[in-house]
Design a protein around this motif. Structure first.
Motif, short mmCIF file in Angstrom:
data_model
loop_
_atom_site.label_atom_id
_atom_site.label_comp_id
_atom_site.label_asym_id
_atom_site.label_seq_id
_atom_site.Cartn_x
_atom_site.Cartn_y
_atom_site.Cartn_z
N GLN A 194 2.26 1.61 -3.38
CA GLN A 194 1.19 2.12 -4.32
C GLN A 194 1.05 3.69 -4.40
O GLN A 194 0.86 4.33 -5.24
CB GLN A 194 0.05 1.47 -4.21
CG GLN A 194 0.33 -0.01 -5.05
CD GLN A 194 0.82 -0.21 -6.39
OE1 GLN A 194 1.71 -0.57 -6.63
NE2 GLN A 194 0.02 0.29 -7.30
N ALA A 195 0.97 3.90 -2.80
CA ALA A 195 0.71 5.55 -2.62
C ALA A 195 1.77 6.33 -3.14
O ALA A 195 1.59 7.29 -3.88
CB ALA A 195 0.43 5.57 -1.21
N GLU A 204 0.88 -1.43 -0.06
CA GLU A 204 0.00 -0.02 0.01
C GLU A 204 0.92 1.16 -0.15
O GLU A 204 0.52 2.28 -0.72
CB GLU A 204 -0.94 -0.06 1.17
CG GLU A 204 -1.96 -1.17 1.18
CD GLU A 204 -1.54 -2.24 1.41
OE1 GLU A 204 -0.49 -2.60 2.10
OE2 GLU A 204 -2.31 -3.35 1.34
N ARG A 206 3.47 9.56 -10.10
CA ARG A 206 3.17 9.74 -11.51
C ARG A 206 1.98 11.05 -11.60
O ARG A 206 2.00 11.29 -12.76
CB ARG A 206 2.08 8.47 -11.66
CG ARG A 206 2.59 7.17 -11.87
CD ARG A 206 1.62 5.88 -11.79
NE ARG A 206 2.43 4.99 -11.89
CZ ARG A 206 1.84 3.38 -11.92
NH1 ARG A 206 0.43 3.52 -11.60
NH2 ARG A 206 2.34 2.68 -12.16
N GLY A 207 1.61 11.69 -10.49
CA GLY A 207 1.08 12.82 -10.42
C GLY A 207 1.83 14.03 -10.54
O GLY A 207 1.34 15.30 -10.52
N LEU A 233 3.96 5.57 -5.77
CA LEU A 233 3.78 5.42 -7.31
C LEU A 233 2.74 6.63 -7.50
O LEU A 233 2.92 7.14 -8.69
CB LEU A 233 3.56 4.05 -7.79
CG LEU A 233 4.90 3.24 -7.48
CD1 LEU A 233 4.44 2.00 -8.14
CD2 LEU A 233 6.20 3.90 -8.24
N SER A 234 1.68 6.61 -7.00
CA SER A 234 0.42 7.34 -7.38
C SER A 234 1.10 8.92 -7.54
O SER A 234 0.64 9.66 -8.03
CB SER A 234 -0.77 6.86 -6.44
OG SER A 234 -1.89 8.08 -6.76
N LEU A 235 1.67 9.27 -6.26
CA LEU A 235 1.91 10.61 -5.88
C LEU A 235 3.12 10.95 -7.31
O LEU A 235 3.04 12.23 -7.72
CB LEU A 235 2.68 10.67 -4.55
CG LEU A 235 1.75 10.84 -3.73
CD1 LEU A 235 2.32 10.65 -2.22
CD2 LEU A 235 0.75 12.10 -3.64
N ASP A 286 9.16 1.59 -11.91
CA ASP A 286 7.99 1.90 -12.54
C ASP A 286 7.82 2.55 -13.91
O ASP A 286 7.08 2.22 -14.80
CB ASP A 286 7.15 2.95 -11.60
CG ASP A 286 5.71 3.09 -12.02
OD1 ASP A 286 5.12 2.18 -12.30
OD2 ASP A 286 5.33 4.49 -12.33
N LYS A 295 10.48 4.80 -8.43
CA LYS A 295 10.42 5.52 -9.67
C LYS A 295 10.72 5.08 -10.69
O LYS A 295 10.22 4.61 -11.82
CB LYS A 295 10.59 6.95 -9.39
CG LYS A 295 10.26 7.84 -10.48
CD LYS A 295 10.39 9.45 -10.28
CE LYS A 295 9.95 10.33 -11.58
NZ LYS A 295 10.42 11.69 -10.98
#
Length: 258
Positions: free
Chosen positions: A10-11, A7, A17-18, A13-15, A43, A40
């Motif tokens: 994934q959090a 988790e 990618r944003g 990677l979400s940040l 990914d 990073k």
């Protein structure tokens, strides 16, 4: 080593990618900055966005322009004294051409050829006893030299790819120059006739690989150079060019080492 939950990763990677910076992600999630950078990188590599991997710098993979004249010469050097390798676990390959310090001009020419064929990559020289290794690093070396493989060159098949053969046929003298500069020489032979000593120049090429010698002699045939195979101690590793007209032709395009 500290492990982080799925988790948390994934959090992060979400940040990332944003558009959130690595340092801000590390601060928010209390994760080491190096770990965030690694996540990073992995990914982006998985999604085909890894910096450097998509750089268009390979004549074979990306269709970028190739200095064919320099490549013909470099191919001859590689088949003679070149070696491609990489350290275990590393992605980047290195091409190393070992050249004797007696011929600094050839070392300069080899490095210039490397720069012409791989203009986006830096070259270097590493001193070894009595010689220098002229080197370049690139992930595309096996693309450019498909003759690379496990074991020594004389222990495996060495054949030119059709695109390489086309370059050699376009620039045969540069290919021969590379082979002579790596595994050949121009020397003065002598013999005694009727009590008198006669001297004459000769080009000499020595390579253990039957295939590489065949590439050399096939090219000489197309150029109209007469050659003979010289077997010494039962080993047919030497090719001689001694006829006056053929030596003159070689002198016009190759000449002594320098």
């Amino acid at each position: 080593m500290e492990f982080h939950s799925f988790e948390i990763r994934q959090a992060a990677l979400s940040l990332l990618r944003g558009g959130t910076k690595n340092a801000d992600v590390a601060r928010q999630l209390n994760v080491p900055l190096g770990t965030v950078g690694y996540w990073k990188h992995k990914d982006r590599a998985k999604r085909g966005e890894c910096p450097g991997r998509r750089a268009r710098d390979c004549a074979r993979c990306d269709g970028v322009p190739l200095d064919r004249l320099a490549y013909a010469y470099l191919l001859g050097l590689y088949l003679g004294d070149g070696h491609i390798s990489r350290y275990s676990g590393h992605r980047t390959w290195s091409l190393m051409i070992t050249l004797d310090d007696h011929w600094p001009g050839i070392q300069d020419e080899a490095e210039a050829a490397l720069k012409a064929v791989f203009p986006r990559h830096s070259t270097c020289r590493v001193r070894v006893k009595g010689a220098h290794n002229i080197k370049v690093y690139s992930t595309h070396l096996p693309c450019m030299f498909p003759q690379h493989g496990p074991g020594r060159k004389h222990e495996r098949l060495i054949a030119l790819a059709p695109w390489q053969q086309e370059i050699v046929e376009q620039h045969p003298w540069e290919f021969v120059r590379g082979l002579i500069h790596s595994d050949g020489c121009r020397l003065t032979n002598w013999t005694v006739r009727n009590g008198k000593r006669y001297e004459y120049p000769r080009y000499w090429f020595t390579n253990v690989s039957d295939d590489i010698r065949g590439l050399f002699t096939d090219t000489l045939d197309r150029l109209g150079v007469v050659w003979t195979n010289c077997t010494r101690h039962g080993k047919p590793y030497n090719v001689s060019v001694a006829r006056k007209a053929s030596v003159a032709l070689m002198d016009a395009h190759i000449g002594p080492k320098y």
